[in-house]
Design an enzyme around this catalytic site. Sequence first.
Site, short mmCIF file in Angstrom:
data_model
loop_
_atom_site.label_atom_id
_atom_site.label_comp_id
_atom_site.label_asym_id
_atom_site.label_seq_id
_atom_site.Cartn_x
_atom_site.Cartn_y
_atom_site.Cartn_z
N SER A 91 -11.45 0.68 3.96
CA SER A 91 -11.23 1.40 2.71
C SER A 91 -11.99 0.73 1.57
O SER A 91 -12.25 -0.47 1.58
CB SER A 91 -9.73 1.43 2.37
OG SER A 91 -9.20 0.13 2.29
N CYS A 136 -0.08 2.07 6.48
CA CYS A 136 0.36 0.74 6.86
C CYS A 136 0.65 -0.05 5.58
O CYS A 136 0.21 0.33 4.49
CB CYS A 136 -0.67 0.03 7.73
SG CYS A 136 -2.29 -0.17 6.98
N CYS A 193 0.80 -1.24 0.00
CA CYS A 193 0.00 0.00 0.00
C CYS A 193 0.83 1.28 0.00
O CYS A 193 0.27 2.36 -0.19
CB CYS A 193 -0.94 0.01 1.20
SG CYS A 193 -2.15 -1.33 1.15
N HIS A 247 -9.24 3.34 -2.09
CA HIS A 247 -7.83 2.97 -1.88
C HIS A 247 -7.34 2.08 -3.02
O HIS A 247 -7.21 0.86 -2.87
CB HIS A 247 -7.70 2.26 -0.53
CG HIS A 247 -6.33 1.77 -0.19
ND1 HIS A 247 -5.18 2.31 -0.70
CD2 HIS A 247 -5.94 0.76 0.65
CE1 HIS A 247 -4.13 1.67 -0.20
NE2 HIS A 247 -4.58 0.71 0.62
N THR A 283 -23.70 9.42 4.90
CA THR A 283 -23.19 8.41 5.83
C THR A 283 -23.12 8.96 7.25
O THR A 283 -22.62 10.07 7.48
CB THR A 283 -21.78 7.94 5.41
OG1 THR A 283 -21.87 7.35 4.11
CG2 THR A 283 -21.23 6.92 6.38
N ARG A 310 -20.04 9.22 0.17
CA ARG A 310 -21.47 9.19 0.49
C ARG A 310 -21.76 10.24 1.56
O ARG A 310 -21.45 10.07 2.74
CB ARG A 310 -21.88 7.80 0.98
CG ARG A 310 -21.66 6.69 -0.04
CD ARG A 310 -22.26 5.38 0.42
NE ARG A 310 -21.68 4.91 1.66
CZ ARG A 310 -20.57 4.19 1.75
NH1 ARG A 310 -19.91 3.85 0.65
NH2 ARG A 310 -20.12 3.79 2.93
N GLY A 332 0.95 -4.07 3.88
CA GLY A 332 0.71 -5.49 3.99
C GLY A 332 1.99 -6.27 4.23
O GLY A 332 3.05 -5.92 3.72
#
Length: 423
Positions: free
Chosen positions: A277, A408, A122, A378, A253, A250, A410
């Site tokens: 995400s 962060c 990421c 994302h 929300t 949105r 993976g």
Amino acid sequence: MERLSNLAGHLLANGPAPAAASAAPSAAAFPKRDDDVVIVSAVRTPITKAKRGGFRDTPPDDLLAAAMQAAVQRANVDPKLIGDIVVGNVLQPGAGALTSRFAQFFAGIPETTPIVAVNRQCSSGLQACANIASSIRFGTIDIGLAAGVESMTQAPMTASVPENLNPRVGTNDKASDCLIPMGITSENVAARYGVSRADQDAFAALSHQRAAKAQQEGLFANEIIPVTVTVTDKEGNEKQVTVSADDGVRADTTAASLSKLKPAFSADGSTTAGNSSQVSDGAAAVVMARRSVAVKLGLPILGTFRGFAVAGVAPDEMGIGPAVAIPAALEKAGLRVSDIDIYEINEAFASQALYSVRKLGIPMERVNPKGGAIALGHPLGCTGARQVSTLLYELKRRKQRLGVVSMCIGTGAGAAAIFEAEL
């Protein structure tokens, strides 16, 4: 605005910020040097929903080409002067090395400019920026192009997991943990560090509300370049459309509406589709140069790349990466948490983003002021480069100087970079 403030206060209720973190930024401006690495343009495409959004039928090389071409044109730099290109991509084979070269030519950048693709999960888009910055600092190039792209429509998440795994993986706990689904790592962070479902939903709602407000006020106009693409409807008819806005935001929300969603990864968990995400398509590009060269050529200067750090963490709680990488980057630059005006922290999951904010004592008003990945989406390889454009334009709009981009990673890591806006 009162509602946003109330939400922000609720989010930090269980993790109060230290007094130092709430103070006004106090770091003196960095001295301008001829060998500074400066950003002379930063753009992104809109981010659209995978499978359903405006880019569902668009190849990633077309998205990347659009961002590259716009970044070079906005910088007003001769493409022949670009010394190297680094592109971040996660899901395509070979980190998209072939499609990146395609995109380069589609964008009108000559074959004399080399290109490389990188995959640091990421953070790939941010890693691309760091690689170009390093090349400029080392003297290898004077001007470079960093970019990131992902079509999660055309390369699903499973594409990143090898079909034939080494059987030794099962004999090593840490190696095995690298295969834990990202959603479960989110559950681990929430459970281990006391991030409640209610707070995750409130954080996610705030992301949407901030992004919707930014859209309504036209605050994404400088960073987004419209892209005209061909889409196919359910009857197989093709038509051209121009995509000019993120389509995952949105405005309606709320934390209450999100609270009705079922957990997505564990029956008794707290991570849902609403506080994670969005799976998305998009691209971003950043042109960087040595300050002396930018000044000589009369290139516009948006900001300066001031530092970068990557730090490893346990794979089974990979989301805590920003809480480790940000202090490392700040220490190298001689800065404190309280010196930073805006933090763009990727919202892979509300659990990990909120944990990182609380751990570092960052005031919520300085975090993702235009929303984050929960609202915007994302596209994995794109995000780091996208955050750079979002950050720099917001710093300039507010007439503030220092910002951090972090996320962060993976398999267990975090990355962070420091930028100073040119005011």
